[in-house]
Enzyme design. Structure first.
Site, PDB file in Angstrom:
ATOM      1  N   LYS A 126      75.357   2.769  84.825  1.00 14.89           N
ATOM      2  CA  LYS A 126      74.776   4.048  84.734  1.00 14.89           C
ATOM      3  C   LYS A 126      75.512   4.838  85.867  1.00 14.89           C
ATOM      4  O   LYS A 126      75.826   4.348  86.823  1.00 14.89           O
ATOM      5  CB  LYS A 126      73.279   4.235  84.516  1.00 14.89           C
ATOM      6  N   ASP A 166      74.909  11.701  78.601  1.00 17.61           N
ATOM      7  CA  ASP A 166      73.386  11.612  78.790  1.00 17.61           C
ATOM      8  C   ASP A 166      72.893  13.066  79.244  1.00 17.61           C
ATOM      9  O   ASP A 166      73.608  13.979  78.873  1.00 17.61           O
ATOM     10  CB  ASP A 166      73.102  10.626  80.268  1.00 17.61           C
TER      11      ASP A 166
HETATM   12  P1  NDP Z   1      70.568  16.770  76.940  1.00 15.84           P
HETATM   13  O1  NDP Z   1      71.065  17.195  78.399  1.00 15.84           O
HETATM   14  O2  NDP Z   1      71.367  16.839  75.735  1.00 15.84           O
HETATM   15  O3  NDP Z   1      68.946  17.163  76.639  1.00 15.84           O
HETATM   16  C1  NDP Z   1      67.862  17.006  77.456  1.00 15.84           C
HETATM   17  C2  NDP Z   1      66.768  17.953  77.002  1.00 15.84           C
HETATM   18  O4  NDP Z   1      65.564  17.321  77.822  1.00 15.84           O
HETATM   19  C3  NDP Z   1      66.917  19.367  77.402  1.00 15.84           C
HETATM   20  O5  NDP Z   1      66.390  20.091  76.398  1.00 15.84           O
HETATM   21  C4  NDP Z   1      66.479  19.685  78.502  1.00 15.84           C
HETATM   22  O6  NDP Z   1      66.016  20.890  79.013  1.00 15.84           O
HETATM   23  C5  NDP Z   1      65.068  18.679  78.710  1.00 15.84           C
HETATM   24  N1  NDP Z   1      65.030  18.252  79.916  1.00 15.84           N
HETATM   25  C6  NDP Z   1      65.848  17.659  80.722  1.00 15.84           C
HETATM   26  N2  NDP Z   1      65.030  17.312  82.118  1.00 15.84           N
HETATM   27  C7  NDP Z   1      63.852  17.828  81.986  1.00 15.84           C
HETATM   28  C8  NDP Z   1      62.731  18.008  82.711  1.00 15.84           C
HETATM   29  N3  NDP Z   1      62.815  17.574  84.057  1.00 15.84           N
HETATM   30  N4  NDP Z   1      61.670  18.453  82.189  1.00 15.84           N
HETATM   31  C9  NDP Z   1      61.464  18.997  80.997  1.00 15.84           C
HETATM   32  N5  NDP Z   1      62.582  18.978  80.325  1.00 15.84           N
HETATM   33  C10 NDP Z   1      63.829  18.498  80.505  1.00 15.84           C
HETATM   34  O7  NDP Z   1      70.171  15.153  77.068  1.00 15.84           O
HETATM   35  P2  NDP Z   1      69.953  14.050  75.832  1.00 15.84           P
HETATM   36  O8  NDP Z   1      69.047  14.781  74.695  1.00 15.84           O
HETATM   37  O9  NDP Z   1      71.172  13.362  75.749  1.00 15.84           O
HETATM   38  O10 NDP Z   1      68.995  12.977  76.703  1.00 15.84           O
HETATM   39  C11 NDP Z   1      67.604  13.021  76.558  1.00 15.84           C
HETATM   40  C12 NDP Z   1      67.014  11.899  77.105  1.00 15.84           C
HETATM   41  O11 NDP Z   1      67.441  10.675  76.254  1.00 15.84           O
HETATM   42  C13 NDP Z   1      67.187  11.204  78.563  1.00 15.84           C
HETATM   43  O12 NDP Z   1      66.252  10.597  79.012  1.00 15.84           O
HETATM   44  C14 NDP Z   1      68.410  10.380  78.280  1.00 15.84           C
HETATM   45  O13 NDP Z   1      68.573   9.471  79.391  1.00 15.84           O
HETATM   46  C15 NDP Z   1      67.762   9.724  76.797  1.00 15.84           C
HETATM   47  N6  NDP Z   1      68.840   9.127  76.135  1.00 15.84           N
HETATM   48  C16 NDP Z   1      70.024   9.786  75.994  1.00 15.84           C
HETATM   49  C17 NDP Z   1      70.980   8.959  74.853  1.00 15.84           C
HETATM   50  C18 NDP Z   1      72.021   9.768  74.311  1.00 15.84           C
HETATM   51  O14 NDP Z   1      72.967   9.166  73.403  1.00 15.84           O
HETATM   52  N7  NDP Z   1      72.415  11.033  74.762  1.00 15.84           N
HETATM   53  C19 NDP Z   1      70.846   7.577  74.461  1.00 15.84           C
HETATM   54  C20 NDP Z   1      69.673   6.956  75.152  1.00 15.84           C
HETATM   55  C21 NDP Z   1      68.901   7.678  75.861  1.00 15.84           C
HETATM   56  P3  NDP Z   1      66.716  21.784  79.836  1.00 15.84           P
HETATM   57  O15 NDP Z   1      68.082  22.301  79.048  1.00 15.84           O
HETATM   58  O16 NDP Z   1      65.923  23.094  80.267  1.00 15.84           O
HETATM   59  O17 NDP Z   1      67.107  21.144  81.083  1.00 15.84           O
END
Ligand code: NDP
Length: 447
Positions: A126, A166
């Site tokens: 990571k 991510d």
């Molecule tokens: P994105 O950046 O596309 O989206 C993240 C979302 O979560 C946004 O809506 C963001 O809001 C919100 N968010 C982030 N931090 C916080 C916080 N501290 N409190 C509340 N809301 C928060 O990321 P992904 O969708 O790619 O990833 C989401 C999760 O899935 C993560 O845990 C990631 O590790 C996991 N994941 C992702 C994969 C992938 O293929 N992308 C694969 C496996 C797991 P805002 O815009 O306001 O920050």
């Protein structure tokens, strides 16, 4: 708890007490392994746990970049190459102000087990930076990505380490980083996944984590003779994972009720349908707006400033898809009181240990992210395969492979849980199945 597990945990807690998320992830995995370690002493003889909790290599570097006014900023860059026993390091890059070494170690550690579960030959890693892409211009993001890759390129490669996206790293950032890698290396390598379709990406990769989580939930529900049709679902986040979770839920007849971002949550009592989701795709991916804007367009929905979706409304299923520790013990209690019978994690480690305890005592269906969100990295593995044979598979082919991988992960986790005396416990099953493959490979390869 097995004495070997207890000793390794105690030593780790004493060494890095400040790496809270990493300790939380290690405790969760190691607590599942007592029964395996009791039944086979070879893992202790070969000091497998001690070797698994320390990354094989950690790279820390400075990332200087200039903003649009010419002012210079310096961020920290990281890549944690955790374990390469079953394949090149593989895992995403996160850009978020909260990023530090402890968070990336937790994510890299989880990734080792997740990648093992996918049945594909990928080790775990990571990376990321404390850079915040929010509110930055495209030019600033490009400057940052170029600087980040100017150092990282020398540590990665198609047979060494293959990063992906991510939080904060989507198609735009992957594009900039791939371009810079190619310029530095003078080589068109399959070194990042999540690439654009025209230049080596795979169909279904953007959808894969969300779709995969829904497929996993479907498998869990089937063990109870249930399906998704008509189920009320709370989803958190509104990024990549959340968007495609909602899309697949709609396709399969479920009723997604919520989405959120770091400012708040929208609840739509009528359900988010395809038209409303199209608005969110545009709002989040093109306009880079806030979820609060949803209620201006769809006024029957409510916006809850500063709140997460858990317990705001009655729901059958929860799919946390935003970030780590976003669902605590009180939130879990509220979910259970509101009729929740299944939690399937899209995010990595979104439930705190207290929340997991609550799911377990209520005996509801619960899938940890390392099993239920593995569809993203699995499809990244499929992108690497397509790049290696220089062919592109159709949307249907990739989706079918993804679906079949999610079914295998579900089956393997369920069987391992059964074999080691905790039937229906997906946490134990996923940890044990993931561990055995990596540990046996480490033993076979010596040290
Ligand atoms: P994105 O950046 O596309 O989206 C993240 C979302 O979560 C946004 O809506 C963001 O809001 C919100 N968010 C982030 N931090 C916080 C916080 N501290 N409190 C509340 N809301 C928060 O990321 P992904 O969708 O790619 O990833 C989401 C999760 O899935 C993560 O845990 C990631 O590790 C996991 N994941 C992702 C994969 C992938 O293929 N992308 C694969 C496996 C797991 P805002 O815009 O306001 O920050």
């Amino acid at each position: 708890m097995n004495a070997y597990v207890a000793k390794v945990l105690e030593e780790l807690r004493a060494k890095q007490p400040w790496e809270k998320e990493f300790l939380q992830a290690v405790e969760e995995v190691l607590s599942s392994l007592s029964v395996v370690l009791d039944s086979d002493k070879k893992y202790e003889e070969y000091r497998i746990l001690e070797r698994m909790v320390v990354p094989e290599r950690t790279i820390l570097f400075q990332v200087p970049w200039a903003d649009d006014k010419g002012e210079i900023h310096v961020n920290q860059g990281f890549r944690v190459q955790f374990n390469s026993a079953i394949g090149p390091y593989k895992g995403g890059i996160r850009f978020h102000p909260s990023v530090n070494l402890g968070i990336l170690k937790f994510l890299g550690f989880e990734q080792v087990f997740k990648n093992s579960l996918t049945t594909l030959p990928m080790g775990g890693g990571k990376g990321g930076s404390d850079f915040d892409p929010k509110g930055k211009s495209d030019n600033e993001v490009r400057n940052f990505c170029n600087s980040f890759m100017r150092e990282l390129y020398r540590h990665i490669g198609p047979n060494t380490d293959v990063p992906a996206g991510d939080i904060g790293v989507g198609a735009r950032e992957v594009g900039y980083m791939f371009g810079q890698y190619k310029r530095c290396k003078n080589s068109y390598d399959s070194v990042l996944t999540g690439k654009g379709l025209e230049w080596g990406g795979s169909l279904i990769r953007p959808e894969a984590t969300g779709y995969g989580n829904v497929y996993f939930a479907q498998e869990m529900l089937a063990t109870k003779g249930e399906g998704l049709e008509g189920k009320r679902v709370l989803v958190s986040g509104s990024g990549n994972v959340a968007q495609y979770t909602v899309e697949k839920l709609i396709q399969l007849g479920a009723k997604p009720l919520s989405m959120s971002d770091s400012n708040g949550t929208i609840i739509d009592p009528d359900g988010i349908d395809a038209e409303k989701l199209a608005f969110i795709f545009d709002l989040k991916n093109k306009k880079r707006g806030r979820i609060a804007e949803y209620i201006n367009k769809f006024p029957t929905a409510q916006y809850h400033e500063g709140k997460r979706p858990w317990g705001l409304v009655k729901a059958d299923i929860a799919m946390p898809s935003a970030t780590q520790n976003e669902l605590n013990g009180d939130n879990a209690k509220a979910l259970l009181e509101n009729g929740c019978m299944c939690v399937s994690e899209g995010a990595n480690m979104p439930s705190t240990p207290e929340a997991i305890e609550a799911y377990k005592s209520a005996k509801i269906l619960y899938a940890p992210g390392k099993a239920s969100n593995a569809g993203g990295v699995a499809t990244s593995g499929l992108e690497m395969s397509q790049n290696a044979i220089r062919l592109s598979w159709s949307r249907e082919e990739v989706d079918e492979k993804l679906h079949s991988i999610m079914r295998s992960i579900h089956k393997n986790a369920l069987e391992a849980a059964e074999e080691f005396g905790t039937p229906g416990d997906y946490v134990n099953g996923a940890n044990i199945a993931g561990f055995k493959k990596v540990a046996n490979a480490m033993i076979a390869q010596g040290f």
